[in-house]
Write a protein that holds these residues in place. Structure first.
Motif, PDB file in Angstrom:
ATOM      1  N   CYS A   1       3.545   4.314 -11.263  1.00  0.00           N
ATOM      2  CA  CYS A   1       3.592   5.538 -12.056  1.00  0.00           C
ATOM      3  C   CYS A   1       3.263   5.227 -13.512  1.00  0.00           C
ATOM      4  N   GLU A   2       2.332   5.984 -14.077  1.00  0.00           N
ATOM      5  CA  GLU A   2       1.956   5.792 -15.478  1.00  0.00           C
ATOM      6  C   GLU A   2       3.040   6.267 -16.437  1.00  0.00           C
ATOM      7  N   TRP A   3       4.008   7.042 -15.939  1.00  0.00           N
ATOM      8  CA  TRP A   3       5.050   7.600 -16.797  1.00  0.00           C
ATOM      9  C   TRP A   3       6.280   6.715 -16.858  1.00  0.00           C
ATOM     10  N   CYS A   4       6.737   6.222 -15.686  1.00  0.00           N
ATOM     11  CA  CYS A   4       7.992   5.454 -15.692  1.00  0.00           C
ATOM     12  C   CYS A   4       7.829   4.021 -15.192  1.00  0.00           C
ATOM     13  N   GLY A   5       6.666   3.684 -14.617  1.00  0.00           N
ATOM     14  CA  GLY A   5       6.409   2.324 -14.162  1.00  0.00           C
ATOM     15  C   GLY A   5       6.934   1.995 -12.779  1.00  0.00           C
ATOM     16  N   ASN A   6       7.540   2.956 -12.099  1.00  0.00           N
ATOM     17  CA  ASN A   6       8.047   2.722 -10.753  1.00  0.00           C
ATOM     18  C   ASN A   6       6.979   3.016  -9.705  1.00  0.00           C
ATOM     19  N   GLU A   7       7.339   2.801  -8.443  1.00  0.00           N
ATOM     20  CA  GLU A   7       6.402   2.996  -7.343  1.00  0.00           C
ATOM     21  C   GLU A   7       6.013   4.468  -7.203  1.00  0.00           C
ATOM     22  N   ALA A   8       4.727   4.710  -6.959  1.00  0.00           N
ATOM     23  CA  ALA A   8       4.206   6.063  -6.763  1.00  0.00           C
ATOM     24  C   ALA A   8       3.312   6.051  -5.532  1.00  0.00           C
ATOM     25  N   LYS A   9       2.831   7.232  -5.158  1.00  0.00           N
ATOM     26  CA  LYS A   9       1.955   7.319  -3.988  1.00  0.00           C
ATOM     27  C   LYS A   9       0.856   8.345  -4.220  1.00  0.00           C
ATOM     28  N   ASN A  10      -0.233   8.202  -3.459  1.00  0.00           N
ATOM     29  CA  ASN A  10      -1.313   9.181  -3.492  1.00  0.00           C
ATOM     30  C   ASN A  10      -0.855  10.444  -2.785  1.00  0.00           C
ATOM     31  N   SER A  11      -1.274  11.577  -3.303  1.00  0.00           N
ATOM     32  CA  SER A  11      -0.915  12.852  -2.715  1.00  0.00           C
ATOM     33  C   SER A  11      -1.968  13.884  -3.114  1.00  0.00           C
ATOM     34  N   GLU A  12      -1.679  15.140  -2.905  1.00  0.00           N
ATOM     35  CA  GLU A  12      -2.528  16.246  -3.343  1.00  0.00           C
ATOM     36  C   GLU A  12      -1.622  17.335  -3.893  1.00  0.00           C
ATOM     37  N   ASN A  13      -2.136  18.110  -4.851  1.00  0.00           N
ATOM     38  CA  ASN A  13      -1.398  19.259  -5.346  1.00  0.00           C
ATOM     39  C   ASN A  13      -2.375  20.291  -5.896  1.00  0.00           C
ATOM     40  N   SER A  14      -1.848  21.406  -6.334  1.00  0.00           N
ATOM     41  CA  SER A  14      -2.656  22.436  -6.971  1.00  0.00           C
ATOM     42  C   SER A  14      -2.554  22.274  -8.475  1.00  0.00           C
ATOM     43  N   VAL A  15      -3.683  22.466  -9.140  1.00  0.00           N
ATOM     44  CA  VAL A  15      -3.714  22.408 -10.601  1.00  0.00           C
ATOM     45  C   VAL A  15      -4.372  23.682 -11.113  1.00  0.00           C
ATOM     46  N   TYR A  16      -4.111  23.997 -12.354  1.00  0.00           N
ATOM     47  CA  TYR A  16      -4.697  25.180 -12.983  1.00  0.00           C
ATOM     48  C   TYR A  16      -5.538  24.703 -14.150  1.00  0.00           C
ATOM     49  N   TRP A  17      -6.802  25.137 -14.174  1.00  0.00           N
ATOM     50  CA  TRP A  17      -7.762  24.609 -15.126  1.00  0.00           C
ATOM     51  C   TRP A  17      -8.445  25.735 -15.871  1.00  0.00           C
ATOM     52  N   GLU A  18      -8.526  25.609 -17.177  1.00  0.00           N
ATOM     53  CA  GLU A  18      -9.279  26.577 -17.973  1.00  0.00           C
ATOM     54  C   GLU A  18     -10.766  26.239 -17.871  1.00  0.00           C
ATOM     55  N   LEU A  19     -11.587  27.271 -17.642  1.00  0.00           N
ATOM     56  CA  LEU A  19     -13.024  27.050 -17.553  1.00  0.00           C
ATOM     57  C   LEU A  19     -13.564  26.642 -18.920  1.00  0.00           C
ATOM     58  N   PRO A  20     -14.667  25.887 -18.949  1.00  0.00           N
ATOM     59  CA  PRO A  20     -15.211  25.401 -20.220  1.00  0.00           C
ATOM     60  C   PRO A  20     -15.524  26.507 -21.235  1.00  0.00           C
ATOM     61  N   ASP A  21     -15.894  27.698 -20.743  1.00  0.00           N
ATOM     62  CA  ASP A  21     -16.202  28.788 -21.676  1.00  0.00           C
ATOM     63  C   ASP A  21     -14.960  29.522 -22.160  1.00  0.00           C
ATOM     64  N   GLY A  22     -13.798  29.143 -21.640  1.00  0.00           N
ATOM     65  CA  GLY A  22     -12.530  29.709 -22.097  1.00  0.00           C
ATOM     66  C   GLY A  22     -12.242  31.117 -21.610  1.00  0.00           C
ATOM     67  N   THR A  23     -13.031  31.641 -20.679  1.00  0.00           N
ATOM     68  CA  THR A  23     -12.868  33.023 -20.246  1.00  0.00           C
ATOM     69  C   THR A  23     -11.677  33.234 -19.324  1.00  0.00           C
ATOM     70  N   ARG A  24     -11.304  32.208 -18.549  1.00  0.00           N
ATOM     71  CA  ARG A  24     -10.203  32.346 -17.606  1.00  0.00           C
ATOM     72  C   ARG A  24      -9.797  30.976 -17.092  1.00  0.00           C
ATOM     73  N   ALA A  25      -8.728  30.974 -16.322  1.00  0.00           N
ATOM     74  CA  ALA A  25      -8.268  29.749 -15.668  1.00  0.00           C
ATOM     75  C   ALA A  25      -8.381  29.954 -14.163  1.00  0.00           C
ATOM     76  N   ILE A  26      -8.556  28.863 -13.438  1.00  0.00           N
ATOM     77  CA  ILE A  26      -8.644  28.911 -11.982  1.00  0.00           C
ATOM     78  C   ILE A  26      -7.630  27.940 -11.389  1.00  0.00           C
ATOM     79  N   GLU A  27      -7.290  28.177 -10.141  1.00  0.00           N
ATOM     80  CA  GLU A  27      -6.444  27.253  -9.392  1.00  0.00           C
ATOM     81  C   GLU A  27      -7.361  26.345  -8.575  1.00  0.00           C
ATOM     82  N   ILE A  28      -7.118  25.053  -8.631  1.00  0.00           N
ATOM     83  CA  ILE A  28      -7.855  24.089  -7.816  1.00  0.00           C
ATOM     84  C   ILE A  28      -6.833  23.482  -6.859  1.00  0.00           C
TER      85      ILE A  28
END
Length: 93
Positions: free
Chosen positions: A5-32
């Motif tokens: 883990c880059e935050w605490c240095g303990n063991e971590a694992k690969n996974s998947e999740n949803s993220v929310y991203w603002e589009l480059p033109d700033g018009t809206r955000a999308i869920e990925i």
């Protein structure tokens, strides 16, 4: 290969999740959805690696974002046709 883990240095694992991203033109955000992530077993932090973040940002800059709805999977986003071959405004590499 053990993931740390880059935050605490303990063991971590690969996974998947949803993220929310603002589009480059700033018009809206999308869920990925189903975005590659690192999940820490100890501090419970969930985050994307710098490489995944750069891939998302480059892809959003290079595709027609008007064709993206409110939500898209990571694989679908990466499969969208690019308007340019690469991000010519990225001087980091």
């Amino acid at each position: 290969m053990e993931i740390v883990c880059e935050w605490c240095g303990n063991e971590a694992k690969n996974s998947e999740n949803s993220v929310y991203w603002e589009l480059p033109d700033g018009t809206r955000a999308i869920e990925i959805t189903e975005t590659p992530a690192i999940v820490c077993n100890q501090c419970k932090m969930e985050y994307q690696t710098d490489e995944v973040t750069k891939e998302i940002e480059d892809q959003l800059f290079l595709v027609d974002t008007k064709k993206i709805g409110k939500s898209i999977s990571y694989k679908e986003l990466m499969a969208l046709p690019r308007l340019l071959k690469r991000n010519y405004f990225d001087f980091s590499s």
